[in-house]
Write a protein that holds these residues in place. Structure first.
Motif, PDB file in Angstrom:
ATOM      1  N   PHE A   1     -34.950  -2.748   4.589  1.00 44.84           N
ATOM      2  CA  PHE A   1     -34.412  -2.360   3.290  1.00 44.84           C
ATOM      3  C   PHE A   1     -34.135  -0.847   3.261  1.00 44.84           C
ATOM      4  CE2 PHE A   1     -34.811  -1.111  -1.157  1.00 44.84           C
ATOM      5  CZ  PHE A   1     -33.968  -2.030  -1.760  1.00 44.84           C
ATOM      6  N   THR A   2     -35.090  -0.067   3.774  1.00 43.19           N
ATOM      7  CA  THR A   2     -34.949   1.389   3.818  1.00 43.19           C
ATOM      8  C   THR A   2     -33.761   1.776   4.698  1.00 43.19           C
ATOM      9  OG1 THR A   2     -37.331   1.444   3.747  1.00 43.19           O
ATOM     10  CG2 THR A   2     -36.228   3.524   4.197  1.00 43.19           C
ATOM     11  N   TYR A   3     -33.635   1.078   5.837  1.00 37.58           N
ATOM     12  CA  TYR A   3     -32.584   1.417   6.793  1.00 37.58           C
ATOM     13  C   TYR A   3     -31.209   1.227   6.169  1.00 37.58           C
ATOM     14  CZ  TYR A   3     -29.683   1.315  10.956  1.00 37.58           C
ATOM     15  OH  TYR A   3     -28.707   1.555  11.877  1.00 37.58           O
ATOM     16  N   PHE A   4     -31.017   0.083   5.491  1.00 31.97           N
ATOM     17  CA  PHE A   4     -29.688  -0.185   4.934  1.00 31.97           C
ATOM     18  C   PHE A   4     -29.399   0.650   3.684  1.00 31.97           C
ATOM     19  CE2 PHE A   4     -30.290  -4.187   7.365  1.00 31.97           C
ATOM     20  CZ  PHE A   4     -29.222  -3.989   8.228  1.00 31.97           C
ATOM     21  N   ASN A   5     -30.424   1.170   3.046  1.00 28.66           N
ATOM     22  CA  ASN A   5     -30.215   1.978   1.840  1.00 28.66           C
ATOM     23  C   ASN A   5     -30.633   3.422   2.070  1.00 28.66           C
ATOM     24  OD1 ASN A   5     -29.415  -0.159  -0.199  1.00 28.66           O
ATOM     25  ND2 ASN A   5     -31.342  -0.998   0.592  1.00 28.66           N
ATOM     26  N   ARG A   6     -30.544   3.871   3.337  1.00 26.97           N
ATOM     27  CA  ARG A   6     -31.148   5.160   3.671  1.00 26.97           C
ATOM     28  C   ARG A   6     -30.477   6.325   2.942  1.00 26.97           C
ATOM     29  NH1 ARG A   6     -28.657   2.961   7.902  1.00 26.97           N
ATOM     30  NH2 ARG A   6     -26.960   4.061   8.936  1.00 26.97           N
ATOM     31  N   VAL A   7     -29.239   6.105   2.468  1.00 29.94           N
ATOM     32  CA  VAL A   7     -28.584   7.204   1.747  1.00 29.94           C
ATOM     33  C   VAL A   7     -29.100   7.334   0.325  1.00 29.94           C
ATOM     34  CG1 VAL A   7     -26.452   7.505   3.037  1.00 29.94           C
ATOM     35  CG2 VAL A   7     -26.691   5.586   1.447  1.00 29.94           C
ATOM     36  N   ARG A   8     -29.657   6.224  -0.199  1.00 28.17           N
ATOM     37  CA  ARG A   8     -30.091   6.272  -1.607  1.00 28.17           C
ATOM     38  C   ARG A   8     -31.580   6.570  -1.665  1.00 28.17           C
ATOM     39  NH1 ARG A   8     -27.599   1.090  -4.444  1.00 28.17           N
ATOM     40  NH2 ARG A   8     -28.499   2.122  -6.285  1.00 28.17           N
ATOM     41  N   LYS A   9     -31.885   7.821  -1.933  1.00 30.11           N
ATOM     42  CA  LYS A   9     -33.263   8.327  -1.911  1.00 30.11           C
ATOM     43  C   LYS A   9     -34.215   7.486  -2.773  1.00 30.11           C
ATOM     44  CE  LYS A   9     -33.577  12.226   0.556  1.00 30.11           C
ATOM     45  NZ  LYS A   9     -32.539  13.269   0.346  1.00 30.11           N
ATOM     46  N   GLN A  10     -33.727   7.129  -3.963  1.00 28.30           N
ATOM     47  CA  GLN A  10     -34.607   6.436  -4.911  1.00 28.30           C
ATOM     48  C   GLN A  10     -35.070   5.085  -4.365  1.00 28.30           C
ATOM     49  OE1 GLN A  10     -32.395   6.411  -8.596  1.00 28.30           O
ATOM     50  NE2 GLN A  10     -34.013   7.633  -9.566  1.00 28.30           N
ATOM     51  N   LEU A  11     -34.113   4.359  -3.743  1.00 25.04           N
ATOM     52  CA  LEU A  11     -34.453   3.044  -3.213  1.00 25.04           C
ATOM     53  C   LEU A  11     -35.417   3.166  -2.036  1.00 25.04           C
ATOM     54  CD1 LEU A  11     -31.115   1.030  -3.453  1.00 25.04           C
ATOM     55  CD2 LEU A  11     -33.184   0.820  -4.827  1.00 25.04           C
ATOM     56  N   VAL A  12     -35.220   4.190  -1.194  1.00 25.40           N
ATOM     57  CA  VAL A  12     -36.134   4.432  -0.077  1.00 25.40           C
ATOM     58  C   VAL A  12     -37.539   4.668  -0.615  1.00 25.40           C
ATOM     59  CG1 VAL A  12     -36.723   6.022   1.778  1.00 25.40           C
ATOM     60  CG2 VAL A  12     -34.344   5.318   1.440  1.00 25.40           C
ATOM     61  N   PHE A  13     -37.612   5.514  -1.627  1.00 27.92           N
ATOM     62  CA  PHE A  13     -38.911   5.813  -2.241  1.00 27.92           C
ATOM     63  C   PHE A  13     -39.551   4.526  -2.771  1.00 27.92           C
ATOM     64  CE2 PHE A  13     -41.441   7.045  -5.962  1.00 27.92           C
ATOM     65  CZ  PHE A  13     -42.353   7.862  -5.342  1.00 27.92           C
ATOM     66  N   LEU A  14     -38.730   3.691  -3.426  1.00 30.49           N
ATOM     67  CA  LEU A  14     -39.227   2.431  -3.981  1.00 30.49           C
ATOM     68  C   LEU A  14     -39.788   1.535  -2.869  1.00 30.49           C
ATOM     69  CD1 LEU A  14     -39.299   0.487  -6.515  1.00 30.49           C
ATOM     70  CD2 LEU A  14     -37.208  -0.499  -5.575  1.00 30.49           C
ATOM     71  N   ALA A  15     -39.026   1.411  -1.769  1.00 30.32           N
ATOM     72  CA  ALA A  15     -39.448   0.542  -0.671  1.00 30.32           C
ATOM     73  C   ALA A  15     -40.775   1.006  -0.082  1.00 30.32           C
ATOM     74  CB  ALA A  15     -38.370   0.504   0.413  1.00 30.32           C
ATOM     75  N   VAL A  16     -40.896   2.320   0.120  1.00 22.28           N
ATOM     76  CA  VAL A  16     -42.136   2.860   0.686  1.00 22.28           C
ATOM     77  C   VAL A  16     -43.308   2.580  -0.251  1.00 22.28           C
ATOM     78  CG1 VAL A  16     -43.334   4.971   1.355  1.00 22.28           C
ATOM     79  CG2 VAL A  16     -40.969   4.598   2.061  1.00 22.28           C
ATOM     80  N   THR A  17     -43.069   2.789  -1.554  1.00 22.27           N
ATOM     81  CA  THR A  17     -44.130   2.553  -2.535  1.00 22.27           C
ATOM     82  C   THR A  17     -44.552   1.079  -2.526  1.00 22.27           C
ATOM     83  OG1 THR A  17     -43.001   4.175  -3.873  1.00 22.27           O
ATOM     84  CG2 THR A  17     -44.798   2.975  -4.918  1.00 22.27           C
ATOM     85  N   VAL A  18     -43.542   0.203  -2.545  1.00 26.64           N
ATOM     86  CA  VAL A  18     -43.850  -1.230  -2.547  1.00 26.64           C
ATOM     87  C   VAL A  18     -44.666  -1.582  -1.313  1.00 26.64           C
ATOM     88  CG1 VAL A  18     -42.826  -3.525  -2.214  1.00 26.64           C
ATOM     89  CG2 VAL A  18     -41.930  -1.993  -3.967  1.00 26.64           C
ATOM     90  N   PHE A  19     -44.263  -1.037  -0.140  1.00 26.17           N
ATOM     91  CA  PHE A  19     -44.980  -1.353   1.091  1.00 26.17           C
ATOM     92  C   PHE A  19     -46.433  -0.881   1.021  1.00 26.17           C
ATOM     93  CE2 PHE A  19     -46.521   0.179   5.206  1.00 26.17           C
ATOM     94  CZ  PHE A  19     -46.694  -1.045   5.813  1.00 26.17           C
ATOM     95  N   LEU A  20     -46.617   0.382   0.609  1.00 26.56           N
ATOM     96  CA  LEU A  20     -47.987   0.927   0.586  1.00 26.56           C
ATOM     97  C   LEU A  20     -48.854   0.161  -0.407  1.00 26.56           C
ATOM     98  CD1 LEU A  20     -47.326   4.764   0.879  1.00 26.56           C
ATOM     99  CD2 LEU A  20     -48.200   3.182   2.615  1.00 26.56           C
ATOM    100  N   ALA A  21     -48.300  -0.080  -1.593  1.00 27.99           N
ATOM    101  CA  ALA A  21     -49.084  -0.758  -2.621  1.00 27.99           C
ATOM    102  C   ALA A  21     -49.427  -2.182  -2.181  1.00 27.99           C
ATOM    103  CB  ALA A  21     -48.305  -0.775  -3.934  1.00 27.99           C
ATOM    104  N   SER A  22     -48.431  -2.885  -1.588  1.00 28.51           N
ATOM    105  CA  SER A  22     -48.670  -4.264  -1.167  1.00 28.51           C
ATOM    106  C   SER A  22     -49.721  -4.323  -0.070  1.00 28.51           C
ATOM    107  CB  SER A  22     -47.374  -4.901  -0.665  1.00 28.51           C
ATOM    108  OG  SER A  22     -46.403  -4.855  -1.671  1.00 28.51           O
ATOM    109  N   SER A  23     -49.631  -3.384   0.897  1.00 28.58           N
ATOM    110  CA  SER A  23     -50.601  -3.376   1.990  1.00 28.58           C
ATOM    111  C   SER A  23     -52.013  -3.149   1.452  1.00 28.58           C
ATOM    112  CB  SER A  23     -50.277  -2.278   2.996  1.00 28.58           C
ATOM    113  OG  SER A  23     -48.973  -2.441   3.452  1.00 28.58           O
ATOM    114  N   PHE A  24     -52.103  -2.202   0.541  1.00 31.93           N
ATOM    115  CA  PHE A  24     -53.414  -1.928  -0.057  1.00 31.93           C
ATOM    116  C   PHE A  24     -53.933  -3.177  -0.772  1.00 31.93           C
ATOM    117  CE2 PHE A  24     -56.003  -0.532  -3.682  1.00 31.93           C
ATOM    118  CZ  PHE A  24     -57.022   0.085  -2.984  1.00 31.93           C
ATOM    119  N   TYR A  25     -53.030  -3.847  -1.479  1.00 29.59           N
ATOM    120  CA  TYR A  25     -53.380  -5.058  -2.208  1.00 29.59           C
ATOM    121  C   TYR A  25     -53.869  -6.150  -1.249  1.00 29.59           C
ATOM    122  CZ  TYR A  25     -52.567  -9.226  -5.115  1.00 29.59           C
ATOM    123  OH  TYR A  25     -52.689 -10.414  -5.789  1.00 29.59           O
TER     124      TYR A  25
END
Ligand SMILES: [Zn+2]
Lengths: 445, 620
Positions: free
Chosen positions: A215-239
């Motif tokens: 998801f990050t790779y295909f949306n790498r130009v859109r900073k906000q989406l990259v940030f969202l993907a990273v957050t989702v990943f970290l939060a999900s892993s912690f969960y």
């Protein structure tokens, strides 16, 4: 009465059908092989007939009551019920072990059943207050507080099933403006929960990493989406890791087993897999050891329930003829597993008809709720339908072996005075409010 | 989305859940018929029909182990309510406290499944209960099988049966509580062949649990299939003869057919009667056998490592030749023993110097001190330690220091020390002189009687062996496990065996160490041995095979506290060989005096160190 009663007769008829059908099934589950058809008030089906009588009186009283009474006394009822729950908790701590009822003669009064009713009233009253809308931090917090307080008290009485029911108020809040994203988030968290129990947590985290990475790779130009993907990943892993930890270390074996049985897992095999590094957290040996009895019983209940229902085939064995039912092979069949009797004695066609009738009643209440002109009635209506829906969903799902064994009754059907009376109060309070919808309009004019 | 439109979301969820539930109902009630049949099975009782356990016969078809029916009283705890407990206890001659205890245990296992509440009903109780059992619907009688033994020996070999433990119940779904299975011996190692397949019969019962006939036309019934009979390699006559010879002595005999690896007999003394461990008195008898100080339950033949003594010289000679430090013509002097620095290994009087062949016949100690030191000090290796490691690899190829892989449970590997053990004992740079006692099979070396018999078989085969096995074939199809046919070659070339065999052929002839024990007309290749015993009189050891060409039997005899190898072990081995090779077993021995002397000898009386001798043979 000076005015004609504009009560919704469709709902009343469906209610009466279900209540009578319930009593018939309790009779079937309750009476022996040989007994002739007769009313015996020492047996549970006899008592259920008494409860129906009491409910009828209470329903009649509700219909006679001025509709403004409910709005007026909503907070009062809420406080009284909360008080009763607190008293129970206090006496429970004296008597070692929680008690969920008051004993009155030979009848047991379960305040937690009435807590749903009271909570529905209080929430309706709060959201129905003239200047309150379900927006703004303070209002949202108070709304959740009204729901969570009785939920917590029920949980402290070890009545996990009843406590979970309070979760259905989220549906009401959704109608009142809670973002749909919250519901989606809830479903997402539940899905991760199930996969965490079934698969090694490392695999899930790797899968999440791949998905979020792409998801990050295909949306790498859109900073906000990259940030969202990273957050989702970290939060999900912690969960995932916390779930793993909670499941392995904090849940008691019987709680683990309830969940495992529902997910169709062989408990022994599961523990064997887990102890071979399947989970990051080690399952304690002692916890595994103490298992057996409870484990057997949960899987036994579900297995027997499925056998009973399966025995019904197309048209069932007919009233009072279910062999599984008569043999009393399903524990709690007259209470939480009453649907097994329906399945065995009325077959696929009867069960389908029953489910359709039940869902029609719930749908009808949602429909009536939406046509209310004031917020108090609407919120109360949505609460009524959602409470019934949650009970129906969990109870039948459990009997069909697709949801965990959570001991909550099927409204209007399961044996039990407190539950029948409180659900009847819930339904008819709303029907009374709905009947006065006309007056509401005329007054506004 | 306008909020009032959210009603459609709610209606949508209701419809979705309705569809999911109805699909699930369709699956449970229409598609998956197994639930339907399970429901039909209510009102029926499942009765297990136990298969006959396989019998065990000897190599000549003589029956050794067979079955007898026994009756157990079973209970289904959940149904055991409202019955006349006092009356039942009176019939069973049990007090109610004990009865309640058993019922509680059964309930604890599983309240819905049958458990044994009274094992091995005596016959009079069985007949009596058959008349009155209908009054106790939760109870029924199950017929099971119990083992009977045609012989009063060979107990270690055959093994015994016992009740399955809770652990085994969890591991193998075949068993249910109260079932019996093989615990040791052949009964254990061939359990899966012997036990067969259980059958079941589903019968309709009325509300008083009275049987009303077959359920669903017998659709769910299955017949038991009997366990497979096991044909043992044991020669029962030889086995019994061996037990007679070892009576009143402590020790063991292992005899192997070299050309197949089949074990002809495994004798242990003290022994016990396997019939003691069946039936009602089993537990009581087992306890007393366990407490017996002579340890009758101990399987010496497979589990006790003894120093092999001079029998080990055969192995040393073979390794020496293969390593190139010894030839058949190599001669070493001996003047009363081996003297080197502070070391002295004594020897008896004989001519000097000797060549390899005579060194075996005369059992010269000095000769093998030279041989072993030349193996360890071989300049081909960087150090004594490396040479020692190589030597242990040779031993392993002879089945020493490793499991032979015999088809019986609980085998000992014997004792072969790692180099590190000697480092710890003698320092990092220990020398061949430190371990010189192993030249003649004393010190830090231990072999089980089975391993020693296997060495005799290896020499008889000139360099290879088959994994020793007690079973010849299984079942009517005469199935032979492929592992039984696989040759294991030693690291010593076949050509080196001739000299050793020539030396062994002279042991029982005039001039040999066991000259008086030979049997006329049979060339017995043998080696005597004496194991030093610091706790009492030395152990008498003898390994042999015969005849020299086409060997039919390889044997090892050990008699604890029996003195020199020639004193007891050699005569017993020779008598065994004579018996086995004679065409007619009823013919009298050619050495009646020797036979008589052996049968009458009582070594347990004069040995005061029974316990000690067991202690030292136990591995550390
Ligand atoms: Zn000598």
């Amino acid at each position: 009465m000076e005015e004609k009663l504009h009560i919704d007769w469709l709902s009343v008829i469906l209610y009466i059908l279900i209540v009578i059908f319930g009593a018939i099934n309790i009779y079937s589950a309750n009476s022996g092989v040989e007994e002739v058809l007769k009313l015996d008030f020492t047996k549970e089906y006899g008592k259920q007939v008494l409860f129906i009588g009491v409910s009828a009186i209470i329903v009649f009283l509700i219909l006679l009551t001025d509709y403004k009474f409910f709005n007026f006394s909503a907070y009062g009822i809420y406080i009284v019920v909360i008080g009763l729950l607190l008293v129970l908790l206090a006496t429970g701590s004296f008597n070692k072990g929680a008690q969920a009822w008051f004993k009155i003669g030979s009848f047991k009064l379960q305040p937690s059943e009435f807590a749903k009713y009271a909570t529905a009233l209080a929430l309706a009253k709060y959201l129905g207050t003239f200047d309150v809308k379900f927006e703004g931090k303070r209002n949202i917090l108070i709304s959740f507080g009204i729901i969570l307080f009785p939920m917590l008290l029920t949980l402290l009485q070890n009545d996990t099933g009843s406590a979970l029911v309070f979760g259905c108020f989220v549906l009401v809040l959704f109608r009142e403006g809670l973002s749909g994203w919250w519901l989606i988030l809830g479903v997402y968290l539940l899905a991760i929960f199930v996969t965490t129990i079934l698969l090694p947590s490392i695999q899930i985290i790797i899968a999440l990493l791949i998905i979020c990475g792409l998801f990050t790779y295909f949306n790498r130009v859109r900073k906000q989406l990259v940030f969202l993907a990273v957050t989702v990943f970290l939060a999900s892993s912690f969960y995932v890791l916390s779930l793993d930890f909670v499941f392995a270390k904090i849940l008691k074996p019987h709680q683990q087993q309830r969940i495992l049985v529902t997910l169709n897992q062989d408990v022994d095999e599961y523990y064997a897999k887990k102890s071979q590094g399947f989970s990051i957290f080690k399952f304690e040996k002692s916890k595994e050891k103490e298992k057996s009895e409870s484990k057997r019983d949960y899987s036994y209940n579900v297995r027997q329930s499925k056998i009973s229902i399966g025995a019904g085939r197309w048209v069932g064995n007919g009233f009072n003829n279910g062999t599984q039912t008569k043999a009393k092979l399903v524990p709690e069949q007259h209470t939480d597993f009453i649907f097994c009797t329906v399945g065995e004695e009325y077959g696929f066609l009867g069960s389908t008809l029953f489910i359709a009738i039940y869902l029609l009643l719930i749908g009808r209440i949602y429909y009536l709720a939406e046509r209310q002109k004031n917020v108090f009635s609407r919120v109360f209506g949505y609460s009524t339908a959602s409470i019934l829906f949650f009970h129906f969903f969990v109870n039948i799902g459990m009997a069909l072996g697709i949801l965990p064994v959570i001991g909550i009754p099927l409204p209007f059907m399961s044996y039990g005075g407190s539950s029948l009376i409180s659900f009847s109060m819930l339904l008819f309070t709303f029907l009374k409010l709905d009947a006065n919808r006309i007056n509401e309009i005329s007054r506004l004019n | 989305m306008e909020k009032s439109k959210r009603l459609y979301v709610f209606i949508g969820i209701l419809v979705l859940i309705g569809i999911v539930f109805i699909c699930r109902l369709f699956y449970l009630q229409i598609i998956d018929t197994s639930n339907y049949y399970k429901a039909q099975a209510y009102g029926s009782n499942e009765i297990t029909i136990y298969p006959a356990r396989g019998t065990i016969v000897d190599r000549n078809g003589k029956l050794m182990v067979y079955n007898d029916a026994v009756y157990d009283l079973m209970v289904i705890p959940q149904k055991a309510k409202d019955f006349d407990k006092v009356a039942l206890c009176k019939e069973l001659m049990l007090d109610t406290i004990e009865f309640n205890k058993r019922l509680k245990k059964a309930t604890k296992y599983n309240p819905r499944e049958a458990s044994v509440i009274y094992k091995n009903l005596p016959f009079h109780l069985y007949t009596r209960l058959q008349e009155i059992i209908y009054q106790f619907p939760a109870f029924y009688i199950e017929t099971k099988i119990d083992r009977r033994y045609n012989i009063n020996g060979a107990a270690h070999l055959l093994g015994y049966m016992g009740e399955v433990t809770e652990k085994q119940l969890a591991l193998d779904k075949y068993y249910k509580p109260g079932d019996i299975k093989g615990i040791t011996g052949l009964e254990k190692s061939y359990e899966i062949y012997l036990r067969g397949k259980k059958g079941k019969k589903v019968v309709l019962v009325d509300k008083f649990s009275k049987q009303q006939g077959s359920f669903a036309g017998g659709k769910f019934d299955s017949l038991p299939s009997a366990g497979q009979n096991v044909i043992s390699a044991i020669d029962l006559d030889l086995q019994v003869f061996g037990e007679q010879l070892l009576a009143n002595k402590i020790g063991s005999i292992v005899a192997i057919e070299p050309s197949t690896g089949e074990v002809l007999s495994i004798v242990n003394s003290p022994n016990y009667d396997p019939n003691l461990l069946v039936g009602q008195r089993r537990n009581k008898n087992f306890a007393s056998l366990l407490l017996d100080p002579s340890k009758p339950l101990f399987n010496r033949a497979l589990k006790a490592p003894y120093p092999p003594g001079s029998t080990f010289k055969t192995v040393q000679a073979l390794i020496g030749m293969q390593e190139g430090v010894l030839t058949p013509d190599t001669k070493y002097p001996c003047h009363g023993g081996y003297h080197m620095g502070s070391i002295t290994v004594g020897c008896h009087a004989h001519g000097s110097p000797l060549d390899l062949k005579s060194s075996i016949a005369k059992s010269c100690n000095a000769y093998y001190c030279y041989v072993y030191r030349s193996i360890l000090d071989n300049p081909r290796y960087n150090s004594v330690q490396d040479a020692y490691v190589k030597w242990t690899q040779y031993l392993n190829s002879f089945g020493i220091g490793i499991n032979t892989g015999i088809d019986l449970p609980e085998e000992s590997r014997g004792i072969v020390k790692k180099p590190s053990w000697f480092e710890h004992e003698f320092g990092k740079n220990w020398r061949s002189s430190n371990v010189v006692s192993m030249s003649i099979g004393q010190g830090q070396i231990g072999l089980t009687p089975l391993q020693m018999a296997n060495i005799a078989a290896i020499i008889a085969n000139r360099g290879y062996y088959y994994t020793p096995h007690v079973v010849r074939s299984i079942g009517d199809q005469r199935f032979v496990p492929p592992s039984f046919k696989q040759r294991h070659y030693t690291m010593v070339n076949a050509m080196y065996f001739d000299t050793v065999i020539a030396g062994m052929a002279n042991v029982c002839s005039p001039g040999g160490t066991a000259s008086r024990t030979g049997i006329p007309g049979i060339t017995i290749c043998a080696k005597t041995g004496t194991a030093q015993n610091p706790h009492g009189k030395d152990h008498s050891i003898f390994i042999a095979f015969a005849p020299r060409d086409n060997p039919k039997i390889a044997i090892c005899v050990i008699v604890e506290n029996g003195g020199y190898g020639a004193d007891y072990a050699a005569p017993i081995a020779n008598l065994m060989i004579e018996r086995y090779l004679s065409k007619d077993r009823s013919l009298p021995s050619q050495k009646p005096d020797m036979l008589d002397r052996m049968l009458k000898a009582n070594l347990t009386g004069k040995s005061t160190t029974v316990k000690d001798s067991i202690m030292i043979v136990k591995p550390k």
